[in-house]
Design a protein around this motif. Structure first.
Motif, mmCIF file in Angstrom:
data_model
loop_
_atom_site.group_PDB
_atom_site.id
_atom_site.type_symbol
_atom_site.label_atom_id
_atom_site.label_comp_id
_atom_site.label_asym_id
_atom_site.label_seq_id
_atom_site.Cartn_x
_atom_site.Cartn_y
_atom_site.Cartn_z
ATOM 1 N N GLU A 11 6.987 -5.255 9.095
ATOM 2 C CA GLU A 11 5.972 -6.264 8.810
ATOM 3 C C GLU A 11 4.631 -5.591 8.510
ATOM 4 O O GLU A 11 3.905 -6.021 7.610
ATOM 5 N N TYR A 12 4.316 -4.555 9.274
ATOM 6 C CA TYR A 12 3.057 -3.831 9.072
ATOM 7 C C TYR A 12 3.041 -3.152 7.696
ATOM 8 O O TYR A 12 2.049 -3.235 6.970
ATOM 9 N N ILE A 13 4.146 -2.509 7.330
ATOM 10 C CA ILE A 13 4.234 -1.853 6.017
ATOM 11 C C ILE A 13 4.095 -2.892 4.909
ATOM 12 O O ILE A 13 3.382 -2.678 3.932
ATOM 13 N N ARG A 14 4.772 -4.034 5.056
ATOM 14 C CA ARG A 14 4.667 -5.092 4.055
ATOM 15 C C ARG A 14 3.221 -5.569 3.923
ATOM 16 O O ARG A 14 2.697 -5.741 2.817
ATOM 17 N N GLU A 15 2.543 -5.759 5.047
ATOM 18 C CA GLU A 15 1.142 -6.199 5.029
ATOM 19 C C GLU A 15 0.249 -5.167 4.327
ATOM 20 O O GLU A 15 -0.595 -5.521 3.500
ATOM 21 N N GLN A 16 0.468 -3.901 4.641
ATOM 22 C CA GLN A 16 -0.330 -2.845 4.015
ATOM 23 C C GLN A 16 -0.034 -2.760 2.510
ATOM 24 O O GLN A 16 -0.931 -2.534 1.706
ATOM 25 N N ARG A 17 1.225 -2.949 2.150
ATOM 26 C CA ARG A 17 1.614 -2.929 0.733
ATOM 27 C C ARG A 17 0.924 -4.064 -0.015
ATOM 28 O O ARG A 17 0.367 -3.866 -1.100
ATOM 29 N N ARG A 18 0.919 -5.232 0.578
ATOM 30 C CA ARG A 18 0.272 -6.380 -0.064
ATOM 31 C C ARG A 18 -1.239 -6.175 -0.161
ATOM 32 O O ARG A 18 -1.853 -6.541 -1.160
ATOM 33 N N ASN A 19 -1.845 -5.613 0.886
ATOM 34 C CA ASN A 19 -3.283 -5.328 0.852
ATOM 35 C C ASN A 19 -3.623 -4.332 -0.251
ATOM 36 O O ASN A 19 -4.692 -4.415 -0.854
ATOM 37 N N ALA A 20 -2.713 -3.399 -0.485
ATOM 38 C CA ALA A 20 -2.920 -2.401 -1.542
ATOM 39 C C ALA A 20 -2.541 -2.951 -2.918
ATOM 40 O O ALA A 20 -2.675 -2.251 -3.923
ATOM 41 N N GLN A 21 -2.052 -4.180 -2.944
ATOM 42 C CA GLN A 21 -1.649 -4.853 -4.174
ATOM 43 C C GLN A 21 -0.551 -4.093 -4.926
ATOM 44 O O GLN A 21 -0.584 -3.936 -6.141
ATOM 45 N N TYR A 22 0.435 -3.606 -4.151
ATOM 46 C CA TYR A 22 1.615 -2.955 -4.703
ATOM 47 C C TYR A 22 2.780 -3.920 -4.640
ATOM 48 O O TYR A 22 2.934 -4.657 -3.657
#
Length: 156
Positions: A11-22
């Motif tokens: 979940e954390y990786i997904r959140e960081q990925r979305r924040n980075a707009q990847y």
């Protein structure tokens, strides 16, 4: 060593990925892992190695330590600083140089506060009179006991 908390890590990786707009595919490519493997990590179905976490962290431009802590591989060193660091590193509105500058300033403040706390706790109590009649100010330095303004010679 703490147990691997795969669900919240994903979940954390997904959140960081979305924040980075990847997209999932973009992050997988940048991290050098397959798209299905990254998807399984995000859904909590796979336990990535420390090496894979490091690759993902590099692609997301966050510290590998942050992911290690999220995964339970590494104990968090400072409760109060990790979330702030992760937020700074994930912020898409500032560039990498600015992120590093903010982190350097934050680290400098932490070191200054730690040194100050050590000096105050190791030294005499602040604000009180000392044996020689001087007072110790809040920084732990002794000075004269006069509390009023100091006068300097006539202005020329």
């Amino acid at each position: 060593m703490a147990s691997l908390n795969v669900g919240s890590l994903g979940e954390y990786i997904r959140e960081q990925r979305r924040n980075a707009q990847y997209s999932l595919r973009q992050l997988a490519e940048a991290a050098g892992v397959s798209n299905p493997y990254l998807s399984q990590i995000e859904r909590g179905l796979r336990k990535p190695s420390a090496e894979i976490l490091q690759q993902i962290a590099k692609a997301l431009r966050i510290s590998a330590e942050t992911l290690y802590v999220q995964a339970g591989i590494l104990e968090e060193r400072r409760d109060e600083g990790l979330e702030l660091r992760a937020s700074i590193l994930a912020d898409p509105l500032i560039n990498e140089r600015q992120k590093q500058a903010l982190l350097a300033v934050y680290d400098a403040f932490l070191k200054e506060n730690a040194a100050h706390q050590g000096a105050v706790s190791d030294g005499p109590e602040t604000g009180g009179p000392q044996a020689d009649g001087s007072k110790v100010d809040r920084l732990g330095t002794a000075g004269p006991t006069t509390d009023g303004p100091k006068t300097v010679g006539p202005a020329t």
